[in-house]
Design a protein around this motif. Structure first.
Motif, PDB file in Angstrom:
ATOM      1  N   THR A  69      46.312  33.364  18.211  1.00 14.57           N
ATOM      2  CA  THR A  69      45.827  33.242  19.674  1.00 14.57           C
ATOM      3  C   THR A  69      44.560  32.664  19.856  1.00 14.57           C
ATOM      4  N   PHE A  70      43.777  33.245  18.986  1.00 11.53           N
ATOM      5  CA  PHE A  70      42.375  32.752  19.089  1.00 11.53           C
ATOM      6  C   PHE A  70      42.216  31.174  18.683  1.00 11.53           C
ATOM      7  N   LEU A  71      42.860  30.728  17.736  1.00 11.68           N
ATOM      8  CA  LEU A  71      42.955  29.416  17.232  1.00 11.68           C
ATOM      9  C   LEU A  71      43.323  28.563  18.449  1.00 11.68           C
ATOM     10  N   ARG A  72      44.480  28.939  19.237  1.00 15.42           N
ATOM     11  CA  ARG A  72      44.809  28.301  20.448  1.00 15.42           C
ATOM     12  C   ARG A  72      44.034  28.542  21.720  1.00 15.42           C
ATOM     13  N   ASN A  73      43.040  29.281  21.490  1.00 14.14           N
ATOM     14  CA  ASN A  73      42.120  29.543  22.625  1.00 14.14           C
ATOM     15  C   ASN A  73      42.681  30.000  23.750  1.00 14.14           C
ATOM     16  N   GLU A  74      43.729  31.142  23.456  1.00 17.54           N
ATOM     17  CA  GLU A  74      44.302  31.495  24.476  1.00 17.54           C
ATOM     18  C   GLU A  74      44.100  33.090  24.811  1.00 17.54           C
ATOM     19  N   HIS A  75      42.955  33.587  24.328  1.00 19.48           N
ATOM     20  CA  HIS A  75      42.334  34.750  24.633  1.00 19.48           C
ATOM     21  C   HIS A  75      41.738  34.660  26.040  1.00 19.48           C
ATOM     22  N   VAL A  76      41.740  35.921  26.683  1.00 19.84           N
ATOM     23  CA  VAL A  76      41.105  35.662  28.021  1.00 19.84           C
ATOM     24  C   VAL A  76      39.632  35.525  28.143  1.00 19.84           C
ATOM     25  N   ARG A  77      39.181  34.449  28.997  1.00 19.15           N
ATOM     26  CA  ARG A  77      37.830  33.796  28.818  1.00 19.15           C
ATOM     27  C   ARG A  77      37.461  34.170  30.271  1.00 19.15           C
ATOM     28  N   VAL A  78      36.263  33.957  30.473  1.00 18.22           N
ATOM     29  CA  VAL A  78      35.406  33.845  31.732  1.00 18.22           C
ATOM     30  C   VAL A  78      34.561  32.850  31.729  1.00 18.22           C
ATOM     31  N   GLY A 145      45.882  42.572  10.778  1.00 20.19           N
ATOM     32  CA  GLY A 145      45.827  41.862  11.914  1.00 20.19           C
ATOM     33  C   GLY A 145      44.229  41.611  12.200  1.00 20.19           C
ATOM     34  N   PHE A 146      43.146  42.420  12.041  1.00 17.90           N
ATOM     35  CA  PHE A 146      41.891  42.343  12.548  1.00 17.90           C
ATOM     36  C   PHE A 146      41.324  41.257  11.315  1.00 17.90           C
ATOM     37  N   GLY A 147      41.927  41.388  10.127  1.00 21.18           N
ATOM     38  CA  GLY A 147      41.544  40.275   9.214  1.00 21.18           C
ATOM     39  C   GLY A 147      41.902  38.984   9.372  1.00 21.18           C
ATOM     40  N   LEU A 148      43.071  38.773   9.626  1.00 20.87           N
ATOM     41  CA  LEU A 148      43.400  37.330  10.336  1.00 20.87           C
ATOM     42  C   LEU A 148      42.384  36.879  11.612  1.00 20.87           C
ATOM     43  N   LEU A 149      42.148  37.796  12.342  1.00 21.15           N
ATOM     44  CA  LEU A 149      41.381  37.366  13.553  1.00 21.15           C
ATOM     45  C   LEU A 149      39.868  37.003  13.046  1.00 21.15           C
ATOM     46  N   ILE A 150      39.465  37.779  12.053  1.00 18.18           N
ATOM     47  CA  ILE A 150      37.982  37.526  11.343  1.00 18.18           C
ATOM     48  C   ILE A 150      38.303  36.076  10.617  1.00 18.18           C
ATOM     49  N   LEU A 151      39.274  35.933  10.091  1.00 20.35           N
ATOM     50  CA  LEU A 151      39.262  34.463   9.290  1.00 20.35           C
ATOM     51  C   LEU A 151      39.255  33.540  10.409  1.00 20.35           C
TER      52      LEU A 151
END
Length: 209
Positions: A69-78, A145-151
């Protein structure tokens, strides 16, 4: 820098593979949930193991797909303010966000979740519910899950620095392109399905006549 960009590409491929595989868990969750509901309503039979399996799969979807999700820039942003800046300034903001907010928070959760999982694994912790599942697999999802997000955060950081050095494309533009490509693909699939339905409807009408 070339080595780091190759490492970033490897991380992206890993998260893409995991994200696409995890997407199928959504279908599995629907099947399990529907089966549980049907059996409970028709036969008045319920199983804690199957109910907990739903929760495990639900957790796996959100945790394992976080990096994708972070790779695709789809996390919530302001981005109300950031959108007014130049792309270079936006990239600097990305770097600050990753270094001072994303990575510290994720590293903290990752570090604290290791003993949390390990203790459960060593004790072969079981669910407190009768007939429930073992606990350590679902607790393992947290560090993974958090390891993948860190990477994914490290990969994004590398690409941002590479962009500022003129060594790689704009990472934000790449994410936007990925989103548009998938939206276009979804539109094509929907249009094709609508055409099929229209052909079937016309065929039925001709048969009726």
């Amino acid at each position: 820098m070339s080595f780091l960009l190759k490492f970033s590409s490897l991380i992206d491929r890993l998260n893409q593979t995991v994200g696409r595989a995890v997407a199928w868990l959504t279908l599995l969750v629907v099947v399990v949930s529907a089966t549980n509901a049907i059996i409970r309503k028709i036969f008045s039979v319920s199983s804690n193991a199957w109910l907990e399996l739903q929760w495990y799969l639900f957790g796996a979807i959100f945790l394992l797909a976080a990096g994708y999700t972070f790779l695709r820039n789809e996390h919530v942003r302001v981005d109300v303010v950031a959108q007014r800046f130049t792309r270079k300034t936006q990239i600097y903001i990305e770097i600050i966000g990753v270094v001072f907010f994303l990575l510290p928070a994720c590293l903290l959760v990752f570090w604290l979740s290791i003993p949390y999982f390990y203790k459960s694994y060593v004790l072969l912790e079981q669910s407190s519910n009768t007939g429930g599942l073992i606990r350590w697999p679902v607790k393992l999802l947290i560090p993974v899950g958090f390891g993948l997000l860190i990477l994914s955060g490290v990969s994004h950081l590398i690409k941002c620095i590479g962009f500022l050095q003129g060594r790689c494309p704009d990472p934000l533009a790449q994410a936007e392109a990925m989103q548009k490509a998938e939206v276009n693909a979804a539109d094509v699939i929907r249009q094709h399905a609508e055409e099929k339905l229209e052909q079937q409807r016309q065929h039925i009408e001709k048969g009726a006549v």
